[in-house]
Design a protein around this motif. Structure first.
Motif, short mmCIF file in Angstrom:
data_model
loop_
_atom_site.label_atom_id
_atom_site.label_comp_id
_atom_site.label_asym_id
_atom_site.label_seq_id
_atom_site.Cartn_x
_atom_site.Cartn_y
_atom_site.Cartn_z
N LEU A 19 52.30 42.69 16.20
CA LEU A 19 53.60 42.99 15.60
C LEU A 19 54.41 43.96 16.46
O LEU A 19 55.63 43.84 16.57
N GLN A 20 53.72 44.90 17.09
CA GLN A 20 54.43 45.84 17.96
C GLN A 20 55.11 45.13 19.12
O GLN A 20 56.26 45.41 19.47
N THR A 21 54.40 44.17 19.70
CA THR A 21 54.96 43.41 20.82
C THR A 21 56.11 42.51 20.35
O THR A 21 57.17 42.46 20.98
N GLU A 22 55.90 41.81 19.25
CA GLU A 22 56.89 40.84 18.77
C GLU A 22 58.15 41.50 18.23
O GLU A 22 59.25 40.96 18.37
N MET A 23 58.00 42.68 17.61
CA MET A 23 59.13 43.33 16.93
C MET A 23 59.62 44.59 17.63
O MET A 23 60.47 45.30 17.09
N ASP A 24 59.05 44.88 18.80
CA ASP A 24 59.45 46.06 19.57
C ASP A 24 59.33 47.32 18.72
O ASP A 24 60.26 48.14 18.64
N LEU A 25 58.18 47.51 18.10
CA LEU A 25 57.93 48.67 17.23
C LEU A 25 57.40 49.84 18.03
O LEU A 25 56.77 49.68 19.08
N THR A 26 57.63 51.03 17.51
CA THR A 26 57.06 52.26 18.04
C THR A 26 56.14 52.85 16.98
O THR A 26 56.49 52.87 15.80
N TYR A 27 54.95 53.33 17.40
CA TYR A 27 53.98 53.85 16.44
C TYR A 27 53.66 55.32 16.73
O TYR A 27 53.45 55.72 17.89
N LEU A 28 53.59 56.11 15.64
CA LEU A 28 52.86 57.37 15.64
C LEU A 28 51.58 57.07 14.88
O LEU A 28 51.62 56.82 13.67
N PHE A 29 50.46 57.07 15.58
CA PHE A 29 49.20 56.57 15.03
C PHE A 29 48.25 57.75 14.81
O PHE A 29 47.87 58.43 15.77
N ILE A 30 47.90 57.98 13.55
CA ILE A 30 47.03 59.10 13.19
C ILE A 30 45.61 58.58 13.00
O ILE A 30 45.40 57.60 12.27
N SER A 31 44.64 59.22 13.65
CA SER A 31 43.26 58.77 13.49
C SER A 31 42.29 59.87 13.91
O SER A 31 42.65 60.77 14.68
N HIS A 32 41.07 59.79 13.38
CA HIS A 32 40.00 60.68 13.85
C HIS A 32 39.03 59.90 14.74
O HIS A 32 38.09 60.48 15.29
N ASP A 33 39.28 58.61 14.90
CA ASP A 33 38.36 57.71 15.60
C ASP A 33 38.90 57.40 17.00
O ASP A 33 39.85 56.64 17.16
N LEU A 34 38.28 57.97 18.01
CA LEU A 34 38.74 57.78 19.39
C LEU A 34 38.57 56.35 19.86
O LEU A 34 39.34 55.88 20.70
N SER A 35 37.57 55.64 19.35
CA SER A 35 37.41 54.25 19.76
C SER A 35 38.55 53.38 19.25
O SER A 35 38.93 52.40 19.88
N VAL A 36 39.14 53.75 18.10
CA VAL A 36 40.29 53.03 17.57
C VAL A 36 41.53 53.33 18.40
O VAL A 36 42.27 52.41 18.80
N VAL A 37 41.79 54.60 18.68
CA VAL A 37 43.01 54.94 19.40
C VAL A 37 42.94 54.49 20.86
O VAL A 37 43.98 54.24 21.48
N ARG A 38 41.74 54.34 21.39
CA ARG A 38 41.62 53.80 22.75
C ARG A 38 42.20 52.40 22.82
O ARG A 38 42.80 51.99 23.81
N HIS A 39 42.03 51.64 21.72
CA HIS A 39 42.54 50.27 21.66
C HIS A 39 44.05 50.24 21.39
O HIS A 39 44.76 49.34 21.85
N MET A 40 44.55 51.26 20.67
CA MET A 40 45.93 51.21 20.18
C MET A 40 46.93 52.00 21.00
O MET A 40 48.09 51.62 21.10
N ALA A 41 46.52 53.13 21.56
CA ALA A 41 47.49 54.13 22.03
C ALA A 41 47.81 54.02 23.52
O ALA A 41 46.95 53.68 24.34
N ASP A 42 49.05 54.35 23.85
CA ASP A 42 49.45 54.54 25.25
C ASP A 42 49.22 55.99 25.68
O ASP A 42 48.87 56.25 26.82
N VAL A 43 49.45 56.91 24.74
CA VAL A 43 49.28 58.33 24.99
C VAL A 43 48.50 58.93 23.82
O VAL A 43 48.71 58.54 22.67
#
Length: 324
Positions: A197-221
């Motif tokens: 959805l981020q790619t298709e809709m040009d979305l920007t995310y502030l992604f909150i997590s305690h799981d580094l393995s999840v944010v490794r998949h999701m985050a640019d920074v």
């Protein structure tokens, strides 16, 4: 801090304090002073359009408070939040997909509510068509709009939450632990949906997590938080390959490694200090294996280190070989 041309969100010296004092009569009888909890203590970051910035850290570090500050659910006690866009196009996906959905409403009404609120003149036929489209977008069927939230699994409920957020045609989504309540296999499905959805809709995310393995998949920074402050910000690949702050290194050590399951890992000692009475100097120094005298008396500021990677650590500033 100057807003960059392509930035969508600027957070500068952000603070949020909560009064956690005992009731007035108790304080009077027991001669106790007021107590203030600094949930967010001087946080700053910039998010570029189309980017995902992840906030990570242990429970209670202030991540979710920042999410509520950015969305306006809490007013800041200090600092500023500057959203470079239409505030109506900022939406939030909550952690618990059951508690955040009205159990008495059918799914179609839940998804349609933002559209009816933001665009009250929209004809009902157009609202219904939009709801059907959103259900298909998140991998559900239009017929699911007639059901109630309790008739769905956790992953399906989170898809409904995503559809509701998309109904307002957002450009910026605050995602507060959106997969933490889900099974690992379902987590992957929801995360892949969010990436698409981020790619298709040009979305920007502030992604909150305690799981580094999840944010490794999701985050640019990735911005690493500890006790209300950001101690390190790096591009995701750089943070995983060369973490600069001792706390970041200890967090990374908690991630299982299938290739080296018996690798030597430094256990993280001690408990997280109370944000009501944080330690002097660097708040991490009671648990830090690299702490020295300066860390106990002086608070480090987050500075550019190598290739503009920013870290608040005296050991990194002074070139400690253990950090390098």
């Amino acid at each position: 801090m100057t807003l960059r041309p392509n930035a969508i969100l600027e957070v500068d010296a952000l603070e949020r304090r909560f009064d956690v004092s005992a009731p007035w009569l108790n304080r009077l009888i027991e001669r106790k002073p007021r107590k203030t909890l600094r949930a967010v203590d001087g946080v700053d970051f910039i998010i570029q359009r189309g980017q995902t910035l992840a906030l990570v850290g242990e429970s209670g570090c202030g991540k979710s408070t920042i999410a509520k500050l950015v969305t306006g659910l809490h007013p800041p006690s200090g600092g500023s939040i500057r959203f470079h866009g239409d505030r109506d196009r900022l939406q939030m996906i909550f952690q618990d997909p059951f508690a955040s959905l009205n159990p008495r409403w059918r799914v179609a009404r839940i998804i349609a509510e933002p559209l009816r609120t933001l665009k009250p003149d929209t004809p009902e036929a157009e609202v219904s068509a939009r709801v059907d489209e959103l259900l298909r977008t998140v991998g559900l069927a239009p017929a699911d709009g007639l059901k109630f939230p309790h008739e769905f699994s956790g992953g399906q409920r989170q898809r409904i939450s995503i559809a509701r957020a998309l109904a307002g045609e957002p450009e910026f989504l605050v995602c507060d632990e959106p997969t933490s309540a889900l099974d690992v296999s379902v987590q992957a499905q929801v995360l892949n949906l969010m990436k698409r959805l981020q790619t298709e809709m040009d979305l920007t995310y502030l992604f909150i997590s305690h799981d580094l393995s999840v944010v490794r998949h999701m985050a640019d920074v990735i911005a690493v938080m500890y006790l209300g402050r950001i101690v390190e910000i790096q591009p995701t690949a750089d943070l995983f390959s060369n973490p600069l702050h001792p706390y970041t290194r200890l967090l990374l050590d908690t991630i299982p490694d299938l290739e080296a399951p018996k690798r030597d890992r430094s256990p993280m000692g001690g408990e997280v200090p109370s944000p009501v009475s944080p330690p002097s100097g660097c708040s991490f120094h009671p648990r830090c294996p690299l702490a020295f005298d300066r860390c106990k008396s002086e608070r480090p500021q987050r500075r550019a280190h190598v290739h503009n990677r920013r870290v608040a650590c005296f050991a990194a500033e002074e070139g400690s070989p253990d950090v390098q």
